[in-house]
Motif scaffolding. Structure first.
Motif, mmCIF file in Angstrom:
data_model
loop_
_atom_site.group_PDB
_atom_site.id
_atom_site.type_symbol
_atom_site.label_atom_id
_atom_site.label_comp_id
_atom_site.label_asym_id
_atom_site.label_seq_id
_atom_site.Cartn_x
_atom_site.Cartn_y
_atom_site.Cartn_z
ATOM 1 N N LEU A 1 11.775 -2.964 -24.415
ATOM 2 C CA LEU A 1 11.160 -2.588 -25.675
ATOM 3 C C LEU A 1 11.422 -1.129 -26.015
ATOM 4 C CD1 LEU A 1 7.631 -4.182 -25.133
ATOM 5 C CD2 LEU A 1 9.564 -5.179 -26.340
ATOM 6 N N ILE A 2 11.622 -0.873 -27.284
ATOM 7 C CA ILE A 2 11.620 0.494 -27.794
ATOM 8 C C ILE A 2 10.334 0.606 -28.600
ATOM 9 C CG2 ILE A 2 12.743 2.192 -29.274
ATOM 10 C CD1 ILE A 2 15.401 0.885 -28.551
ATOM 11 N N VAL A 3 9.473 1.521 -28.191
ATOM 12 C CA VAL A 3 8.160 1.659 -28.818
ATOM 13 C C VAL A 3 7.972 3.064 -29.370
ATOM 14 C CG1 VAL A 3 7.130 -0.097 -27.331
ATOM 15 C CG2 VAL A 3 7.019 2.265 -26.644
ATOM 16 N N MET A 4 7.072 3.188 -30.321
ATOM 17 C CA MET A 4 6.711 4.475 -30.895
ATOM 18 C C MET A 4 5.316 4.817 -30.379
ATOM 19 S SD MET A 4 7.584 6.943 -33.043
ATOM 20 C CE MET A 4 8.660 6.396 -34.331
ATOM 21 N N VAL A 5 5.223 5.943 -29.684
ATOM 22 C CA VAL A 5 3.934 6.416 -29.188
ATOM 23 C C VAL A 5 3.906 7.928 -29.384
ATOM 24 C CG1 VAL A 5 4.714 6.609 -26.785
ATOM 25 C CG2 VAL A 5 2.294 6.367 -27.262
ATOM 26 N N LYS A 6 2.855 8.424 -30.017
ATOM 27 C CA LYS A 6 2.704 9.852 -30.295
ATOM 28 C C LYS A 6 3.934 10.426 -31.011
ATOM 29 C CE LYS A 6 -0.701 11.010 -26.832
ATOM 30 N NZ LYS A 6 -1.102 11.962 -25.822
ATOM 31 N N ASP A 7 4.395 9.734 -32.044
ATOM 32 C CA ASP A 7 5.541 10.160 -32.860
ATOM 33 C C ASP A 7 6.833 10.317 -32.064
ATOM 34 O OD1 ASP A 7 3.968 10.189 -35.173
ATOM 35 O OD2 ASP A 7 3.307 12.244 -34.774
ATOM 36 N N THR A 8 6.944 9.598 -30.956
ATOM 37 C CA THR A 8 8.137 9.648 -30.123
ATOM 38 C C THR A 8 8.580 8.231 -29.793
ATOM 39 O OG1 THR A 8 7.330 11.689 -29.107
ATOM 40 C CG2 THR A 8 9.089 10.533 -27.951
ATOM 41 N N ARG A 9 9.882 8.002 -29.852
ATOM 42 C CA ARG A 9 10.419 6.701 -29.457
ATOM 43 C C ARG A 9 10.675 6.711 -27.962
ATOM 44 N NH1 ARG A 9 14.674 4.683 -34.027
ATOM 45 N NH2 ARG A 9 13.227 4.824 -35.764
ATOM 46 N N VAL A 10 10.203 5.652 -27.295
ATOM 47 C CA VAL A 10 10.351 5.543 -25.850
ATOM 48 C C VAL A 10 10.837 4.138 -25.525
ATOM 49 C CG1 VAL A 10 9.145 5.666 -23.632
ATOM 50 C CG2 VAL A 10 8.437 7.157 -25.491
ATOM 51 N N ALA A 11 11.824 4.039 -24.643
ATOM 52 C CA ALA A 11 12.300 2.743 -24.173
ATOM 53 C C ALA A 11 11.641 2.433 -22.833
ATOM 54 C CB ALA A 11 13.817 2.757 -24.017
ATOM 55 N N ILE A 12 11.027 1.254 -22.749
ATOM 56 C CA ILE A 12 10.393 0.830 -21.496
ATOM 57 C C ILE A 12 10.782 -0.611 -21.201
ATOM 58 C CG2 ILE A 12 8.423 2.410 -21.606
ATOM 59 C CD1 ILE A 12 6.738 0.110 -22.667
ATOM 60 N N SER A 13 10.719 -0.966 -19.930
ATOM 61 C CA SER A 13 11.039 -2.331 -19.532
ATOM 62 C C SER A 13 9.879 -3.258 -19.894
ATOM 63 C CB SER A 13 11.298 -2.393 -18.023
ATOM 64 O OG SER A 13 10.093 -2.133 -17.318
ATOM 65 N N LYS A 14 10.179 -4.527 -19.940
ATOM 66 C CA LYS A 14 9.146 -5.525 -20.244
ATOM 67 C C LYS A 14 8.071 -5.500 -19.157
ATOM 68 C CE LYS A 14 8.883 -10.014 -22.297
ATOM 69 N NZ LYS A 14 9.675 -11.122 -22.813
ATOM 70 N N GLU A 15 8.486 -5.246 -17.913
ATOM 71 C CA GLU A 15 7.545 -5.166 -16.796
ATOM 72 C C GLU A 15 6.518 -4.049 -17.019
ATOM 73 O OE1 GLU A 15 8.286 -3.323 -12.614
ATOM 74 O OE2 GLU A 15 8.978 -5.406 -12.558
ATOM 75 N N MET A 16 6.983 -2.883 -17.464
ATOM 76 C CA MET A 16 6.080 -1.765 -17.753
ATOM 77 C C MET A 16 5.190 -2.093 -18.968
ATOM 78 S SD MET A 16 6.085 0.796 -15.759
ATOM 79 C CE MET A 16 7.042 1.469 -14.453
ATOM 80 N N ALA A 17 5.782 -2.715 -19.971
ATOM 81 C CA ALA A 17 5.024 -3.050 -21.179
ATOM 82 C C ALA A 17 3.901 -4.032 -20.876
ATOM 83 C CB ALA A 17 5.949 -3.610 -22.236
ATOM 84 N N ASN A 18 4.085 -4.895 -19.891
ATOM 85 C CA ASN A 18 3.040 -5.842 -19.507
ATOM 86 C C ASN A 18 1.835 -5.142 -18.885
ATOM 87 O OD1 ASN A 18 3.949 -8.374 -20.362
ATOM 88 N ND2 ASN A 18 5.308 -8.545 -18.611
ATOM 89 N N ARG A 19 2.015 -3.933 -18.401
ATOM 90 C CA ARG A 19 0.905 -3.187 -17.782
ATOM 91 C C ARG A 19 0.065 -2.438 -18.817
ATOM 92 N NH1 ARG A 19 4.947 -2.544 -13.541
ATOM 93 N NH2 ARG A 19 4.100 -3.488 -11.676
#
Length: 69
Positions: free
Chosen positions: A48-66
């Motif tokens: 996933l590429i997500v937007m958090v605190k006005d910053t784009r961050v790429a994280i794995s699905k495993e991390m996103a599940n947490r």
């Protein structure tokens, strides 16, 4: 529910981070803290590429599940 269950473009509030202290610290350093707003920009090959605190961050699905929103 885990972040992976949200739809692209939906803005959600982070309720908590699950996992070991090391995982929580890693995600906190990236900006994933309780009470922050997060949204999924896109999903590529399960990651996933997500937007958090006005910053784009790429994280794995495993991390996103947490990340619980």
């Amino acid at each position: 529910m885990p972040l992976t269950f949200t739809k692209v473009g939906e803005v959600k509030c982070i309720e908590r981070i699950n996992g070991k202290d090391e995982t929580k610290r890693f995600l906190n350093n990236l900006g994933f803290v309780e009470g922050s707003e997060v949204s999924i920009i896109t999903e590529i090959a399960g990651n996933l590429i997500v937007m958090v605190k006005d910053t784009r961050v790429a994280i794995s699905k495993e991390m996103a599940n947490r990340i619980v929103v």
